[in-house]
Design a protein around this motif. Structure first.
Motif, PDB file in Angstrom:
ATOM      1  N   VAL A 201      36.559  45.942  30.992  1.00  0.00           N
ATOM      2  CA  VAL A 201      37.985  44.794  31.219  1.00  0.00           C
ATOM      3  C   VAL A 201      36.777  43.104  31.724  1.00  0.00           C
ATOM      4  O   VAL A 201      37.594  42.409  31.032  1.00  0.00           O
ATOM      5  CB  VAL A 201      38.327  45.271  32.238  1.00  0.00           C
ATOM      6  N   LYS A 202      35.384  43.591  32.234  1.00  0.00           N
ATOM      7  CA  LYS A 202      34.961  42.275  32.154  1.00  0.00           C
ATOM      8  C   LYS A 202      34.825  41.295  30.755  1.00  0.00           C
ATOM      9  O   LYS A 202      34.885  40.433  31.098  1.00  0.00           O
ATOM     10  CB  LYS A 202      33.927  42.775  33.367  1.00  0.00           C
ATOM     11  N   MET A 203      33.584  41.919  30.327  1.00  0.00           N
ATOM     12  CA  MET A 203      34.024  41.292  28.807  1.00  0.00           C
ATOM     13  C   MET A 203      34.984  40.472  28.026  1.00  0.00           C
ATOM     14  O   MET A 203      35.031  39.661  27.364  1.00  0.00           O
ATOM     15  CB  MET A 203      33.021  42.766  27.624  1.00  0.00           C
ATOM     16  N   ARG A 204      36.046  41.213  27.974  1.00  0.00           N
ATOM     17  CA  ARG A 204      37.073  40.728  27.727  1.00  0.00           C
ATOM     18  C   ARG A 204      38.020  40.035  28.034  1.00  0.00           C
ATOM     19  O   ARG A 204      38.482  38.894  27.011  1.00  0.00           O
ATOM     20  CB  ARG A 204      38.701  41.910  27.718  1.00  0.00           C
ATOM     21  N   ILE A 236      32.408  32.915  34.681  1.00  0.00           N
ATOM     22  CA  ILE A 236      32.380  32.576  36.254  1.00  0.00           C
ATOM     23  C   ILE A 236      34.528  33.864  35.997  1.00  0.00           C
ATOM     24  O   ILE A 236      34.830  34.072  37.011  1.00  0.00           O
ATOM     25  CB  ILE A 236      33.413  31.270  36.514  1.00  0.00           C
ATOM     26  N   VAL A 237      35.116  33.642  35.252  1.00  0.00           N
ATOM     27  CA  VAL A 237      36.398  34.530  34.919  1.00  0.00           C
ATOM     28  C   VAL A 237      35.566  35.995  34.955  1.00  0.00           C
ATOM     29  O   VAL A 237      36.031  37.013  35.679  1.00  0.00           O
ATOM     30  CB  VAL A 237      37.218  34.237  33.724  1.00  0.00           C
ATOM     31  N   GLY A 238      34.251  36.333  34.402  1.00  0.00           N
ATOM     32  CA  GLY A 238      34.422  38.350  34.196  1.00  0.00           C
ATOM     33  C   GLY A 238      34.122  37.574  35.535  1.00  0.00           C
ATOM     34  O   GLY A 238      33.650  39.677  36.467  1.00  0.00           O
ATOM     35  N   ARG A 239      33.413  37.267  36.323  1.00  0.00           N
ATOM     36  CA  ARG A 239      32.821  37.559  37.838  1.00  0.00           C
ATOM     37  C   ARG A 239      33.552  37.673  38.697  1.00  0.00           C
ATOM     38  O   ARG A 239      33.685  38.297  39.671  1.00  0.00           O
ATOM     39  CB  ARG A 239      31.974  36.390  38.385  1.00  0.00           C
ATOM     40  N   GLU A 242      34.679  41.132  38.272  1.00  0.00           N
ATOM     41  CA  GLU A 242      33.647  42.369  38.718  1.00  0.00           C
ATOM     42  C   GLU A 242      33.547  42.336  40.281  1.00  0.00           C
ATOM     43  O   GLU A 242      33.558  43.682  40.538  1.00  0.00           O
ATOM     44  CB  GLU A 242      32.060  41.959  38.314  1.00  0.00           C
ATOM     45  N   GLU A 243      33.656  40.810  40.782  1.00  0.00           N
ATOM     46  CA  GLU A 243      33.224  41.432  41.943  1.00  0.00           C
ATOM     47  C   GLU A 243      34.760  41.357  42.860  1.00  0.00           C
ATOM     48  O   GLU A 243      34.187  41.513  44.286  1.00  0.00           O
ATOM     49  CB  GLU A 243      33.125  39.403  42.797  1.00  0.00           C
ATOM     50  N   MET A 246      38.813  43.548  40.546  1.00  0.00           N
ATOM     51  CA  MET A 246      39.117  45.227  40.159  1.00  0.00           C
ATOM     52  C   MET A 246      38.229  46.337  41.873  1.00  0.00           C
ATOM     53  O   MET A 246      39.388  46.739  41.909  1.00  0.00           O
ATOM     54  CB  MET A 246      37.824  45.562  39.008  1.00  0.00           C
ATOM     55  N   PRO A 247      37.583  45.766  42.423  1.00  0.00           N
ATOM     56  CA  PRO A 247      37.334  46.015  43.911  1.00  0.00           C
ATOM     57  C   PRO A 247      38.701  45.970  44.988  1.00  0.00           C
ATOM     58  O   PRO A 247      39.149  46.722  45.511  1.00  0.00           O
ATOM     59  CB  PRO A 247      36.095  45.406  43.911  1.00  0.00           C
ATOM     60  N   LEU A 248      39.654  44.705  44.928  1.00  0.00           N
ATOM     61  CA  LEU A 248      41.065  44.292  45.138  1.00  0.00           C
ATOM     62  C   LEU A 248      42.043  45.717  44.862  1.00  0.00           C
ATOM     63  O   LEU A 248      42.057  46.094  45.296  1.00  0.00           O
ATOM     64  CB  LEU A 248      41.255  43.331  45.509  1.00  0.00           C
ATOM     65  N   THR A 249      41.680  46.030  43.057  1.00  0.00           N
ATOM     66  CA  THR A 249      42.312  46.912  42.722  1.00  0.00           C
ATOM     67  C   THR A 249      42.270  48.251  43.276  1.00  0.00           C
ATOM     68  O   THR A 249      43.174  48.905  43.387  1.00  0.00           O
ATOM     69  CB  THR A 249      43.183  46.494  41.063  1.00  0.00           C
TER      70      THR A 249
END
Ligand SMILES: C=C(O[C@@H]1C=C(C(=O)O)C=C[C@H]1O)C(=O)O
Length: 262
Positions: A201-204, A236-239, A242-243, A246-249
């Motif tokens: 997800v992060k790479m995409r 920044i979009v990757g971050r 990641e930060e 995804m953690p909130l999901t």
């Protein structure tokens, strides 16, 4: 007219693949909404509580725009859709449009989870300063409306964790039940986490930020060139994902599962 995913598919066809497909499509909306917001500089006065020019509102200009827009969208039926969660749920007007029969896919006890306060704080205090240029161009209404676009896209994605959690639970109820009964958040988090999926997800999303946000120029013979500049910095979009995303999901997933046997 197309029907929203959660309303028209029968429960039997909501699968982990189909909810992941929706999350992938929502990435496009998130990346585009960030690109739209990056058109404007910070425009700090719209976030200042002492400068609101809306009569009858005590919050900031942006808060007033979000509240007023949510009220109109509530009348238009937006929050009848179980995928949508308002930022200011108190005192929203009822829907004025004919009721649509959304399939009740979510377990009722978890359906009303709303962590938009966290989404709001994350967006304004952490994310926004990372991708908008400082300055003030006076485009306050358009800026507030593009903030709302970002907030709604992020909120929808993060709260989609309810659908992900429901699918995961239905696929393996016996795996989840002991941790739900013992209210073991860490065990639930481990069960629902797929690190390899998160890495992709992060790479995409970084790749999407490169693809959607590049400067495209075409010369007279039709050859296109790019100059290596991006409207929103891809890392920044990757971050962001990641930060926060995804953690909130996953937080939504845990909260939902904790209520799954109520
Ligand atoms: C959403 C899912 O659950 C978790 C959260 C993810 C996300 O927010 O993108 C990705 C993988 C999982 O760790 C999933 O499994 O697809």
């Amino acid at each position: 007219m197309t029907t929203p995913v959660a309303s028209c598919v029968s429960d039997s066809v909501v699968t982990l693949d189909s909810v992941r497909e929706s999350l992938v499509r929502q990435e496009d909306t998130i990346v585009f909404s960030l690109i739209e917001r990056a058109k404007f500089p910070t425009n700090a006065p719209i976030y200042d509580h002492s400068l609101n020019s809306f009569p009858g509102f005590s919050g900031s200009f942006v808060e007033s725009v979000v509240r007023e827009t949510e009220a109109v969208q509530a009348k238009a039926g937006r929050y009848e859709n179980p995928e949508e969660n308002p930022f200011f749920p108190d005192n929203l007007p009822p829907s004025l449009v004919p009721h649509r029969n959304y399939t009740q896919f979510l377990h009722p006890a978890g359906a009303s989870i709303n962590i938009n306060k966290k989404v709001w704080d994350m967006y304004f205090t952490q994310l926004l300063p990372l991708f908008v240029a400082p300055g003030d161009d006076g485009n306050y209404a358009a800026t507030a409306s593009s903030d709302l676009g970002c907030l709604q896209a992020l909120s929808r994605r993060i709260h989609y964790g309810k659908f992900v959690a429901e699918v995961k639970y239905r696929d393996a109820p016996h795996d989840y039940e002991p941790a739900i009964r013992s209210k073991d958040r860490d065990a639930l988090m481990n069960l629902l986490t797929f690190k390899s999926v998160e890495d992709i997800v992060k790479m995409r999303v970084e790749k999407k930020a490169m693809t959607f946000g590049q400067e495209v120029n075409v010369n007279a013979n039709g050859t296109s060139t790019t100059n290596g500049n991006y409207k929103v910095d891809p890392p920044i979009v990757g971050r962001l994902y990641e930060e926060w995303v995804m953690p909130l999901t996953k937080l939504v997933q845990v909260e939902y599962l904790l209520r799954r046997l109520d």
